[in-house]
Design an enzyme around this catalytic site. Sequence first.
Site, PDB file in Angstrom:
ATOM      1  N   HIS A  17       0.845  -1.207   0.000  1.00 27.09           N
ATOM      2  CA  HIS A  17       0.000   0.000   0.000  1.00 27.09           C
ATOM      3  C   HIS A  17       0.879   1.256   0.000  1.00 27.09           C
ATOM      4  O   HIS A  17       0.611   2.215  -0.719  1.00 27.09           O
ATOM      5  CB  HIS A  17      -0.878   0.062   1.258  1.00 27.09           C
ATOM      6  CG  HIS A  17      -1.873  -1.046   1.395  1.00 27.09           C
ATOM      7  ND1 HIS A  17      -1.974  -1.819   2.531  1.00 27.09           N
ATOM      8  CD2 HIS A  17      -2.838  -1.506   0.561  1.00 27.09           C
ATOM      9  CE1 HIS A  17      -2.954  -2.693   2.392  1.00 27.09           C
ATOM     10  NE2 HIS A  17      -3.491  -2.538   1.200  1.00 27.09           N
ATOM     11  N   LYS A  41     -14.612  -8.227   5.571  1.00 27.59           N
ATOM     12  CA  LYS A  41     -13.877  -9.175   6.415  1.00 27.59           C
ATOM     13  C   LYS A  41     -13.961  -8.720   7.868  1.00 27.59           C
ATOM     14  O   LYS A  41     -14.225  -7.577   8.162  1.00 27.59           O
ATOM     15  CB  LYS A  41     -12.410  -9.230   5.976  1.00 27.59           C
ATOM     16  CG  LYS A  41     -12.231  -9.098   4.484  1.00 27.59           C
ATOM     17  CD  LYS A  41     -10.936  -8.366   4.110  1.00 27.59           C
ATOM     18  CE  LYS A  41     -10.976  -7.907   2.669  1.00 27.59           C
ATOM     19  NZ  LYS A  41      -9.867  -7.067   2.252  1.00 27.59           N
ATOM     20  N   SER A 128      -2.811  -7.766   2.899  1.00 28.64           N
ATOM     21  CA  SER A 128      -2.972  -7.649   4.354  1.00 28.64           C
ATOM     22  C   SER A 128      -3.356  -8.989   4.963  1.00 28.64           C
ATOM     23  O   SER A 128      -2.857  -9.371   6.024  1.00 28.64           O
ATOM     24  CB  SER A 128      -4.061  -6.624   4.674  1.00 28.64           C
ATOM     25  OG  SER A 128      -3.714  -5.367   4.191  1.00 28.64           O
TER      26      SER A 128
HETATM   27  P1  ADP Z   1      -5.934  -6.115   0.748  1.00 28.62           P
HETATM   28  O1  ADP Z   1      -6.708  -6.412   2.008  1.00 28.62           O
HETATM   29  O2  ADP Z   1      -6.179  -7.089  -0.355  1.00 28.62           O
HETATM   30  O3  ADP Z   1      -4.468  -5.856   0.968  1.00 28.62           O
HETATM   31  P2  ADP Z   1      -7.056  -3.389   0.583  1.00 28.62           P
HETATM   32  O4  ADP Z   1      -8.529  -3.242   0.453  1.00 28.62           O
HETATM   33  O5  ADP Z   1      -6.473  -2.945   1.874  1.00 28.62           O
HETATM   34  O6  ADP Z   1      -6.608  -4.836   0.157  1.00 28.62           O
HETATM   35  O7  ADP Z   1      -6.317  -2.646  -0.623  1.00 28.62           O
HETATM   36  C1  ADP Z   1      -6.539  -1.331  -1.005  1.00 28.62           C
HETATM   37  C2  ADP Z   1      -5.950  -1.110  -2.363  1.00 28.62           C
HETATM   38  O8  ADP Z   1      -4.558  -1.414  -2.361  1.00 28.62           O
HETATM   39  C3  ADP Z   1      -6.537  -1.966  -3.487  1.00 28.62           C
HETATM   40  O9  ADP Z   1      -6.582  -1.165  -4.654  1.00 28.62           O
HETATM   41  C4  ADP Z   1      -5.518  -3.086  -3.636  1.00 28.62           C
HETATM   42  O10 ADP Z   1      -5.528  -3.617  -4.943  1.00 28.62           O
HETATM   43  C5  ADP Z   1      -4.240  -2.323  -3.377  1.00 28.62           C
HETATM   44  N1  ADP Z   1      -3.147  -3.176  -2.912  1.00 28.62           N
HETATM   45  C6  ADP Z   1      -3.130  -3.996  -1.846  1.00 28.62           C
HETATM   46  N2  ADP Z   1      -1.941  -4.611  -1.725  1.00 28.62           N
HETATM   47  C7  ADP Z   1      -1.162  -4.167  -2.759  1.00 28.62           C
HETATM   48  C8  ADP Z   1       0.169  -4.438  -3.210  1.00 28.62           C
HETATM   49  N3  ADP Z   1       0.927  -5.327  -2.575  1.00 28.62           N
HETATM   50  N4  ADP Z   1       0.611  -3.803  -4.315  1.00 28.62           N
HETATM   51  C9  ADP Z   1      -0.196  -2.925  -4.966  1.00 28.62           C
HETATM   52  N5  ADP Z   1      -1.461  -2.639  -4.606  1.00 28.62           N
HETATM   53  C10 ADP Z   1      -1.945  -3.236  -3.513  1.00 28.62           C
END
Ligand code: ADP
Length: 166
Positions: A17, A41, A128
């Site tokens: 992120h 979740k 995450s």
């Molecule tokens: P997650 O729980 O799957 O990590 P989030 O809802 O917190 O997802 O993610 C927010 C945004 O960040 C989404 O657009 C997701 O695609 C993006 N994202 C999450 N992890 C990564 C990563 N490792 N690299 C690039 N973008 C990411």
Amino acid sequence: MNKAVYPGSFDPVTYGHLDIIERAAAVFDEVNVAVVVNPSKNPLFSLSERVELIRMCTQHLPNVTVSQFEGLLVNYVERQGARVIIKGLRAISDFEYEFQMALMNRKQNPRIETLFMMTSGKYSYLSSSLVKEVLRLGGCVRDLVPPIVEKRMRRSLGLPSEDSEA
Ligand code: ADP
């Protein structure tokens, strides 16, 4: 002003992120990281903890703000005075869902554009939920989340702090 909103559940924020936030902050005048109030979740962190962790990890970026939001994303983006939604893309598996969301958001409000940023290769496997699972099972997450995030995760999961493990 060229402002973008980067929405997500951030439970918790990871280096994946933060990489997107830093790169978006280099392109836009302002990036608002928007933490969704009701992730589907069961969250490890409360909303205020998630917001606080992102604030601590983005202190070095003066044009990044962090807030929470509820309801329809495009309405929130409009209220923020922004025109752009930033999404991160990790793999083909992210694509179908994000494609559907982007089209639905455009249907709801055609003035708002969704822009996708490709993950940096080294974070392409990072999510995450996987970080939480690895830490729960006793694995190492040092290169995946900032130290303060690992510390808070250990506390929330009832795991010993790293220092006491040595
Ligand atoms: P997650 O729980 O799957 O990590 P989030 O809802 O917190 O997802 O993610 C927010 C945004 O960040 C989404 O657009 C997701 O695609 C993006 N994202 C999450 N992890 C990564 C990563 N490792 N690299 C690039 N973008 C990411």
